[in-house]
Design an enzyme around this catalytic site. Sequence first.
Site, mmCIF file in Angstrom:
data_model
loop_
_atom_site.group_PDB
_atom_site.id
_atom_site.type_symbol
_atom_site.label_atom_id
_atom_site.label_comp_id
_atom_site.label_asym_id
_atom_site.label_seq_id
_atom_site.Cartn_x
_atom_site.Cartn_y
_atom_site.Cartn_z
ATOM 1 N N LEU A 295 0.851 -1.206 0.000
ATOM 2 C CA LEU A 295 0.000 0.000 0.000
ATOM 3 C C LEU A 295 0.878 1.245 0.000
ATOM 4 O O LEU A 295 1.759 1.359 0.854
ATOM 5 C CB LEU A 295 -0.851 0.042 1.276
ATOM 6 C CG LEU A 295 -1.915 -1.029 1.463
ATOM 7 C CD1 LEU A 295 -2.474 -0.957 2.885
ATOM 8 C CD2 LEU A 295 -3.038 -0.842 0.454
ATOM 9 N N HIS A 296 0.670 2.147 -0.927
ATOM 10 C CA HIS A 296 1.429 3.395 -0.880
ATOM 11 C C HIS A 296 0.706 4.589 -1.498
ATOM 12 O O HIS A 296 1.169 5.714 -1.400
ATOM 13 C CB HIS A 296 2.792 3.239 -1.571
ATOM 14 C CG HIS A 296 2.702 3.233 -3.067
ATOM 15 N ND1 HIS A 296 2.334 2.127 -3.777
ATOM 16 C CD2 HIS A 296 2.909 4.214 -3.989
ATOM 17 C CE1 HIS A 296 2.331 2.416 -5.068
ATOM 18 N NE2 HIS A 296 2.667 3.678 -5.231
ATOM 19 N N ARG A 297 -0.452 4.362 -2.167
ATOM 20 C CA ARG A 297 -1.133 5.490 -2.828
ATOM 21 C C ARG A 297 -1.560 6.523 -1.800
ATOM 22 O O ARG A 297 -2.165 6.159 -0.766
ATOM 23 C CB ARG A 297 -2.419 5.025 -3.515
ATOM 24 C CG ARG A 297 -2.228 4.108 -4.626
ATOM 25 C CD ARG A 297 -2.324 4.741 -5.992
ATOM 26 N NE ARG A 297 -1.552 3.874 -6.843
ATOM 27 C CZ ARG A 297 -0.605 4.238 -7.669
ATOM 28 N NH1 ARG A 297 -0.327 5.499 -7.839
ATOM 29 N NH2 ARG A 297 0.064 3.358 -8.364
#
Length: 374
Positions: A204-206
């Site tokens: 997850l990084h958005r």
Amino acid sequence: MKVINVVGARPNFMKIAPIHNLMLKSDKITPVLVHTGQHYDEKMSKVFFEDLRMPMPDIYLNVGSGSHAVQTAKIMVEFEKVILEEKPDMVLVVGDVNSTVACTLVVVKMGVKCVHVEAGLRSFDRRMPEEINRLMTDVVSDYLFVSEESGLVNLKNEGIADDKVFHVGNVMIDSLVNHCASADESDILKKLDVEKEGFCLVTLHRPSNVDALEGVMELVETLIEISKKTKVVFPIHPRTLQNFSTFGILSGFSNSPNIILTEPLGYLDFIKLMKECKFLLTDSGGIQEETTFLGKPCLTLRENTERPSTVTEGTNILIKSLNKVNILKHTDDIILGRTKKGTIPKLWDGKAAFRIVEILENLYNMNLNRENCG
Ligand code: UD1
């Protein structure tokens, strides 16, 4: 012909590697590798050069992090100096990160030909910085290399001339094909104490998923629920780690022994985990494609995707509504064996870079002939 290949952020390395390595063998092309330094941590950058057996950059710009404007502007200032010094015939950019658009804007204004690899992808969501980068890069590039059929349709709809556009396939899949066997040698399963099909892999990084406390809390609670049914391996991106620690929620994982947090992983270790996990939960772009190629169930935590073939043909499912109940419904399906089957999109065959280099060599020959005739 001198071609500058640009890399900046993690997803660029596996796209450039097959192209750059083939160009090094070409007798018509002299490639120069420029790294903007958008990603600079060893785990986000250096490890990929080793894993992908790609030479270290010829030129490193060391721009580092910053707001979008600061980062983009710094890259432009530094890259302009490179173009003045190196005088390339062509610059090749990949993907949709800030380095892609920054370098494109510099070179087209200096009259140097620009090639965009992975052109035409559209999420139709202009809240995403990557969508702005994709639109800007495509509208001014001279040659556009497309990875899936939606890209051809999108570029046509935007009025891009057909003779600039080439459907070559997916260079990210080239790297996957080239390195699958080496990835099998990785001992990452043993290191993390997980077994084949016995874990879910999460990335997850958005900003839309990890920048707001409320959304992050819901996702963390969801991961804790999933971990009651299967182990969860979660290599944490620096942006996500920073936010988790600012929100003070890292300790929330300490009561969940089935959640295994790691630093960002190298390319080969990550491929091994993708191949051996039960399924993935991600908001990445490229992982949607890699899982489609590997036939692995992928739940993408986003409202939309710029890679629709992974949904219409592949194993990807978009989880548009990011609430715990909805995500758990989909993960339970997979854990109970109800998985989506998929096929591999056209030209995702490990030979995209070969097609790209061949087209560039032909363009070079055509230009040479034209100059000689003139
Ligand atoms: C960038 C790309 C995104 C891509 C992602 C993959 C843009 C607009 N976004 O997002 O499309 O999917 O890379 O990782 O280009 N940081 C470090 N070490 C690093 C790099 C970053 O600590 O090596 C931290 C910095 O504090 C930075 C933050 O992570 O502010 C975000 O990095 P940035 O490059 O701005 O965007 P990403 O979220 O990584």
